[in-house]
Design an enzyme around this catalytic site. Sequence first.
Site, PDB file in Angstrom:
ATOM      1  N   ASN A  53      -4.917   7.125  -6.084  1.00 16.63           N
ATOM      2  CA  ASN A  53      -6.129   8.468  -5.667  1.00 16.63           C
ATOM      3  C   ASN A  53      -5.125   9.586  -6.209  1.00 16.63           C
ATOM      4  O   ASN A  53      -4.647  10.271  -4.751  1.00 16.63           O
ATOM      5  CB  ASN A  53      -6.187   8.492  -4.582  1.00 16.63           C
ATOM      6  N   ALA A  94      -3.919  15.229   5.435  1.00 19.97           N
ATOM      7  CA  ALA A  94      -4.017  13.373   5.799  1.00 19.97           C
ATOM      8  C   ALA A  94      -2.566  12.798   5.042  1.00 19.97           C
ATOM      9  O   ALA A  94      -2.887  12.486   4.170  1.00 19.97           O
ATOM     10  CB  ALA A  94      -5.559  13.018   6.025  1.00 19.97           C
ATOM     11  N   LYS A 122      -9.614  -0.803  -5.977  1.00 22.25           N
ATOM     12  CA  LYS A 122      -9.228   0.094  -4.207  1.00 22.25           C
ATOM     13  C   LYS A 122     -10.764   0.808  -4.979  1.00 22.25           C
ATOM     14  O   LYS A 122     -11.040   1.490  -5.573  1.00 22.25           O
ATOM     15  CB  LYS A 122      -8.190   1.403  -4.786  1.00 22.25           C
ATOM     16  N   HIS A 152       2.420  15.102   1.891  1.00 26.88           N
ATOM     17  CA  HIS A 152       2.369  16.143   0.714  1.00 26.88           C
ATOM     18  C   HIS A 152       3.450  17.079   1.856  1.00 26.88           C
ATOM     19  O   HIS A 152       3.873  16.286   2.649  1.00 26.88           O
ATOM     20  CB  HIS A 152       1.364  16.029   2.531  1.00 26.88           C
ATOM     21  N   HIS A 197      -4.510  -0.467   5.395  1.00 29.41           N
ATOM     22  CA  HIS A 197      -4.453   0.161   6.618  1.00 29.41           C
ATOM     23  C   HIS A 197      -5.330  -0.133   7.988  1.00 29.41           C
ATOM     24  O   HIS A 197      -5.553   1.034   8.189  1.00 29.41           O
ATOM     25  CB  HIS A 197      -4.434   1.331   6.603  1.00 29.41           C
ATOM     26  N   LEU A 229      -5.375   9.133   7.777  1.00 26.92           N
ATOM     27  CA  LEU A 229      -6.742   8.276   7.377  1.00 26.92           C
ATOM     28  C   LEU A 229      -6.303   7.043   7.571  1.00 26.92           C
ATOM     29  O   LEU A 229      -5.933   7.113   6.376  1.00 26.92           O
ATOM     30  CB  LEU A 229      -7.571   8.848   7.086  1.00 26.92           C
ATOM     31  N   HIS A 261       0.979  -1.357   0.045  1.00 21.26           N
ATOM     32  CA  HIS A 261      -0.065   0.075   0.375  1.00 21.26           C
ATOM     33  C   HIS A 261       1.269   1.177   0.021  1.00 21.26           C
ATOM     34  O   HIS A 261       1.181   1.578   1.210  1.00 21.26           O
ATOM     35  CB  HIS A 261      -1.046   0.086   1.296  1.00 21.26           C
ATOM     36  N   ASP A 267       1.791   2.194   3.466  1.00 21.83           N
ATOM     37  CA  ASP A 267       0.232   4.191   3.456  1.00 21.83           C
ATOM     38  C   ASP A 267       1.547   5.357   3.368  1.00 21.83           C
ATOM     39  O   ASP A 267       0.786   6.226   4.240  1.00 21.83           O
ATOM     40  CB  ASP A 267      -0.815   3.954   4.284  1.00 21.83           C
ATOM     41  N   HIS A 294       1.817   5.331  -1.889  1.00 17.59           N
ATOM     42  CA  HIS A 294       1.005   6.800  -2.165  1.00 17.59           C
ATOM     43  C   HIS A 294       2.552   6.782  -2.819  1.00 17.59           C
ATOM     44  O   HIS A 294       3.104   7.295  -2.161  1.00 17.59           O
ATOM     45  CB  HIS A 294       0.601   7.249  -1.956  1.00 17.59           C
ATOM     46  N   LEU A 295       2.946   7.006  -4.507  1.00 18.71           N
ATOM     47  CA  LEU A 295       3.961   7.571  -4.610  1.00 18.71           C
ATOM     48  C   LEU A 295       4.318   9.201  -5.106  1.00 18.71           C
ATOM     49  O   LEU A 295       4.125   9.814  -5.801  1.00 18.71           O
ATOM     50  CB  LEU A 295       4.625   7.184  -5.848  1.00 18.71           C
ATOM     51  N   ARG A 296       2.580   9.808  -5.441  1.00 16.70           N
ATOM     52  CA  ARG A 296       2.062  11.193  -6.506  1.00 16.70           C
ATOM     53  C   ARG A 296       2.073  10.512  -8.231  1.00 16.70           C
ATOM     54  O   ARG A 296       2.555   9.862  -8.836  1.00 16.70           O
ATOM     55  CB  ARG A 296       1.907  12.281  -5.628  1.00 16.70           C
ATOM     56  N   HIS A 345     -11.012   1.370   1.463  1.00 18.47           N
ATOM     57  CA  HIS A 345     -10.467   2.313   2.657  1.00 18.47           C
ATOM     58  C   HIS A 345     -11.725   2.026   3.299  1.00 18.47           C
ATOM     59  O   HIS A 345     -12.857   2.499   2.295  1.00 18.47           O
ATOM     60  CB  HIS A 345     -10.366   3.253   1.780  1.00 18.47           C
TER      61      HIS A 345
HETATM   62  C1  NCD Z   1      -3.623   8.657   2.064  1.00 18.63           C
HETATM   63  C2  NCD Z   1      -3.430   9.797   0.857  1.00 18.63           C
HETATM   64  O1  NCD Z   1      -2.851  11.192   1.488  1.00 18.63           O
HETATM   65  O2  NCD Z   1      -3.615   9.610  -0.013  1.00 18.63           O
HETATM   66  N1  NCD Z   1      -3.876  10.120   2.870  1.00 18.63           N
HETATM   67  C3  NCD Z   1      -3.810   9.055   4.657  1.00 18.63           C
HETATM   68  O3  NCD Z   1      -3.571   9.824   5.448  1.00 18.63           O
HETATM   69  N2  NCD Z   1      -3.462   7.689   4.845  1.00 18.63           N
HETATM   70  C4  NCD Z   1      -4.574   8.202   1.768  1.00 18.63           C
HETATM   71  C5  NCD Z   1      -5.744   7.160   2.184  1.00 18.63           C
HETATM   72  O4  NCD Z   1      -4.395   6.137   2.025  1.00 18.63           O
HETATM   73  O5  NCD Z   1      -6.352   7.907   2.769  1.00 18.63           O
HETATM   74 ZN    ZN Z   2      -3.308   4.641   1.521  1.00 17.28          ZN
END
Ligand code: NCD
Ligand code: ZN
Length: 346
Positions: free
Chosen positions: A42, A263, A100, A251, A175, A219, A14, A247, A16-18, A137
Amino acid sequence: MTTKLTITKPDDWHLHLRDGDALNTTVAFSARQFQRAIVMPNLAQPIINTELALAYRQRILHASPSGSSFQPLMTLYLTDNTSANDIQQASLCEHIYAAKLYPAGATTNSSNGVTDINKLTDVLHAMQKHRLPLLVHAEVTDSDIDIFDREQVFIDRHLSFIRRQFPELRIVLEHATTQQAIAFVNAHDNTAATLTPQHLLLNRNDLLAGGIRPHNYCLPILKRESHRQALLQAATSGNPKFFLGTDSAPHTMQAKETACGCAGCFTAHAAIELYAEVFESENALDKLEAFSSFYGADFYQLPRNKEKITLVKTLWQAPASFPMNDQALIPFRQDIALQWAVQASD
Ligand code: NCD
Ligand code: ZN
């Protein structure tokens, strides 16, 4: 006392790479320690079909360090408009590994998510048929539901129903943060959960007591200590239903340290190191390898990795920040020394 530990190279189930320039920061952190990662879809423009997933995969590979063998495993973002045909197409693509479900409004970039889960029947039917795992989620978004209860209510209202309706569908409760989530996963076949470093290391006091700490805000939100204990037990139990998913959610500092902050905790700079710390604190370092490198691959029905990495016990401090998008990215728990390090391979 164990001071050196060689394990099979782990995977992150899990991540997030943006996108865009941020990839030049994010990808290398994960490639350093993980062989594969399930890449979350996302983005600001979410990855809603196979074509977008393949293009995103190319951008990630392009940003990978030279000589790296890091494999991004792509996922589809379900919307109200996803069709059974989209699922079939994705299932035929060798680079797409899951879809997802974000309830609309649940988290970062989820505004295009699903507004009515009851209307997903055709899509979930196609996912079960084409053997594409569902990643969830698991939080409701209702304003009248307390934020600390949203995971449990989602399980009761939606996930239980989906689980009963589609018994062969592989589901990952992403998560997991509560003892109810752990119990749900334990109680059902074809059901697993990822566990993050932040939910294993922290409870909600770390967010709110003695001052508000935006870099611990993610989150689902951190829960009370009894829930963390349930997660620790699950992670270190040797139960293959629970595996590593960071996760890691970068940011910029500007987006987190503000009146209405985003988050997400950025943990990829030291992810396997943080998990090693967790497992050591539970006297369970012998369980780290299977949690990090075996159970996720097994659930996704993929081969286990062959390469190894070595962790050494040593105190080190993460930098105060990393550059991302010409701004600063603050690593998780930056103020606390890390206890394990990945030995550089020569
Ligand atoms: C994640 C994100 O920033 O893309 N944020 C987080 O708080 N975990 C999205 C997600 O997995 O809920
Ligand atoms: Zn996530």
